[in-house]
Design a protein around this motif. Structure first.
Motif, PDB file in Angstrom:
ATOM      1  N   ALA A  79       0.822  -1.219   0.000  1.00  0.00           N
ATOM      2  CA  ALA A  79       0.000   0.000   0.000  1.00  0.00           C
ATOM      3  C   ALA A  79       0.848   1.258   0.000  1.00  0.00           C
ATOM      4  N   GLU A  80       1.960   1.240   0.751  1.00  0.00           N
ATOM      5  CA  GLU A  80       2.804   2.437   0.829  1.00  0.00           C
ATOM      6  C   GLU A  80       3.406   2.776  -0.528  1.00  0.00           C
ATOM      7  N   ARG A  81       3.842   1.766  -1.246  1.00  0.00           N
ATOM      8  CA  ARG A  81       4.425   2.003  -2.570  1.00  0.00           C
ATOM      9  C   ARG A  81       3.373   2.523  -3.540  1.00  0.00           C
ATOM     10  N   VAL A  82       2.154   1.968  -3.456  1.00  0.00           N
ATOM     11  CA  VAL A  82       1.080   2.420  -4.336  1.00  0.00           C
ATOM     12  C   VAL A  82       0.753   3.887  -4.066  1.00  0.00           C
ATOM     13  N   ARG A  83       0.602   4.239  -2.782  1.00  0.00           N
ATOM     14  CA  ARG A  83       0.276   5.627  -2.435  1.00  0.00           C
ATOM     15  C   ARG A  83       1.378   6.577  -2.886  1.00  0.00           C
ATOM     16  N   ASP A  84       2.629   6.140  -2.748  1.00  0.00           N
ATOM     17  CA  ASP A  84       3.743   6.989  -3.169  1.00  0.00           C
ATOM     18  C   ASP A  84       3.701   7.227  -4.680  1.00  0.00           C
ATOM     19  N   PHE A  85       3.406   6.155  -5.445  1.00  0.00           N
ATOM     20  CA  PHE A  85       3.331   6.305  -6.897  1.00  0.00           C
ATOM     21  C   PHE A  85       2.180   7.228  -7.284  1.00  0.00           C
ATOM     22  N   VAL A  86       1.014   7.026  -6.655  1.00  0.00           N
ATOM     23  CA  VAL A  86      -0.157   7.855  -6.965  1.00  0.00           C
ATOM     24  C   VAL A  86       0.146   9.324  -6.714  1.00  0.00           C
ATOM     25  N   GLU A  87       0.792   9.615  -5.595  1.00  0.00           N
ATOM     26  CA  GLU A  87       1.079  11.009  -5.255  1.00  0.00           C
ATOM     27  C   GLU A  87       2.082  11.623  -6.225  1.00  0.00           C
ATOM     28  N   ARG A  88       3.117  10.858  -6.575  1.00  0.00           N
ATOM     29  CA  ARG A  88       4.123  11.383  -7.500  1.00  0.00           C
ATOM     30  C   ARG A  88       3.533  11.614  -8.896  1.00  0.00           C
ATOM     31  N   PHE A  89       2.745  10.645  -9.357  1.00  0.00           N
ATOM     32  CA  PHE A  89       2.149  10.768 -10.685  1.00  0.00           C
ATOM     33  C   PHE A  89       1.128  11.907 -10.711  1.00  0.00           C
ATOM     34  N   ALA A  90       0.346  12.028  -9.633  1.00  0.00           N
ATOM     35  CA  ALA A  90      -0.639  13.110  -9.560  1.00  0.00           C
ATOM     36  C   ALA A  90       0.036  14.472  -9.586  1.00  0.00           C
ATOM     37  N   THR A  91       1.206  14.562  -8.974  1.00  0.00           N
ATOM     38  CA  THR A  91       1.958  15.823  -8.991  1.00  0.00           C
ATOM     39  C   THR A  91       2.345  16.189 -10.422  1.00  0.00           C
ATOM     40  N   LEU A  92       2.765  15.185 -11.194  1.00  0.00           N
ATOM     41  CA  LEU A  92       3.118  15.438 -12.596  1.00  0.00           C
ATOM     42  C   LEU A  92       1.896  15.898 -13.393  1.00  0.00           C
ATOM     43  N   LEU A  93       0.750  15.241 -13.190  1.00  0.00           N
ATOM     44  CA  LEU A  93      -0.463  15.642 -13.901  1.00  0.00           C
ATOM     45  C   LEU A  93      -0.914  17.040 -13.491  1.00  0.00           C
ATOM     46  N   ALA A  94      -0.735  17.360 -12.224  1.00  0.00           N
ATOM     47  CA  ALA A  94      -1.100  18.694 -11.754  1.00  0.00           C
ATOM     48  C   ALA A  94      -0.262  19.753 -12.457  1.00  0.00           C
ATOM     49  N   GLY A  95       0.964  19.387 -12.832  1.00  0.00           N
ATOM     50  CA  GLY A  95       1.824  20.318 -13.558  1.00  0.00           C
ATOM     51  C   GLY A  95       1.318  20.631 -14.950  1.00  0.00           C
ATOM     52  N   THR A  96       0.417  19.779 -15.490  1.00  0.00           N
ATOM     53  CA  THR A  96      -0.166  20.040 -16.812  1.00  0.00           C
ATOM     54  C   THR A  96      -1.436  20.866 -16.721  1.00  0.00           C
ATOM     55  N   GLY A  97      -1.877  21.200 -15.488  1.00  0.00           N
ATOM     56  CA  GLY A  97      -3.075  22.018 -15.329  1.00  0.00           C
ATOM     57  C   GLY A  97      -4.239  21.308 -14.674  1.00  0.00           C
ATOM     58  N   LEU A  98      -4.140  19.982 -14.470  1.00  0.00           N
ATOM     59  CA  LEU A  98      -5.209  19.240 -13.806  1.00  0.00           C
ATOM     60  C   LEU A  98      -5.145  19.511 -12.304  1.00  0.00           C
TER      61      LEU A  98
END
Length: 303
Positions: A79-98
């Protein structure tokens, strides 16, 4: 069979229909497949000569022979690895305007084993309030990035990311790109192609027009674009105006095929870049270099 892997005969049909000018949606309907299956097949297996059935079949065979490593379902990952990936990937998407929360929900759905989750499952995985999930889902649905369906196991709904989500996202972006290119062309008409403003607007229009052309969902197929470029080459080589009949005869095409290629250039002028289609007389066609491609000083030097 529908829903299974594409066969060699399927791929031959796809190649034939593409050359005939059919769009992905119509080809998918004829084969009984999702439109996304056809678009991925063509994008994955197109080369300099376009989409070739035999080459696509060979590539698919090599891909099928590769051994895939055994992997745990996403639900069984730490679970910890999944949450870490989700947060990192979401940060990248947020950089595109989402926005941040919709980005987190979207990545959570994408990385789920089934591609779908209930609101309660999203709340539990992201450790946020139900209101936050509801608001994020509403945002993603408005952008057509997420859909919903009834949960077979109860009265709740499941939210999902389907196979066509990327095509829809492309079309949304493409519409904006096309509007920018059209606005730039209006600016060129206003300021003049030889002015500094016109030159800069021309460069902008070409850039966004090229993106729009490469990603468009307007029904201008890869085969029609290929024909349009052949027409540009023929008119350049002829170095004189040609009628539609003369052009079709010289290329050995039916009159309708040549006409469709000319219409494509008329509706999407950037297809012919760096040339512009001209009609010196109502029934003839020729091409000339786009004036905004060269600065006034460059044109003067070439004279």
């Amino acid at each position: 069979m529908p829903g299974g892997r594409l066969t060699h005969e399927d791929r031959r049909q796809i190649a034939t229909w593409l050359n005939g000018g059919l769009g992905y949606a119509e080809i998918a309907r004829r084969l009984g497949r999702p439109t996304s299956t056809i678009s991925r097949e063509v994008a994955r297996n197109s080369g300099p000569g376009g989409y070739l059935a035999d080459r696509a079949q060979q590539v698919a065979g090599r891909r099928a022979r590769r051994r895939k490593p055994l992997q745990l379902p996403a639900e069984e990952w730490p679970a910890e690895r999944v949450r870490d990936f989700v947060e990192r990937f979401a940060t990248l998407l947020a950089g595109t305007g989402l926005p941040r929360m919709p980005a987190r929900v979207f990545v959570c759905l994408v990385t789920s084993e089934s591609g779908s989750l209930t609101a309660a499952e999203l709340v539990r995985r992201l450790q946020v309030s139900p209101a936050s999930v509801s608001k994020a889902i509403g945002y993603l649905e408005a952008m057509e990035l997420v859909g919903r369906r009834p949960d077979p196991g109860g009265r709740r709904e499941r939210y999902l990311v389907d196979d066509d989500v990327w095509i829809r996202a492309w079309r949304t972006d493409t519409g904006a790109h096309a509007r920018i290119a059209e606005a730039a062309q209006r600016g060129i008409d206003l300021f003049g192609p030889g002015t500094p403003a016109g030159t800069r607007l021309g460069q902008m229009g070409q850039f966004f027009g090229r993106i729009s052309r490469q990603m468009n969902g307007s029904g201008v197929t890869q085969a029609v674009v290929h024909d349009a470029l052949t027409v540009v080459a023929a008119l350049t080589y002829a170095a004189r105006p040609l009628t539609l009949d003369e052009l079709a005869t010289a290329l050995g095409w039916p009159r309708e095929r040549a006409g469709e290629a000319l219409d494509a250039i008329g509706h999407r002028p950037t297809i012919a870049d760096p040339f512009a289609l001209q009609r010196p007389e109502p029934a003839t066609y020729t091409v000339t270099p786009r004036p905004e491609r060269l600065s006034p000083a460059q044109r003067e030097a070439l004279r």
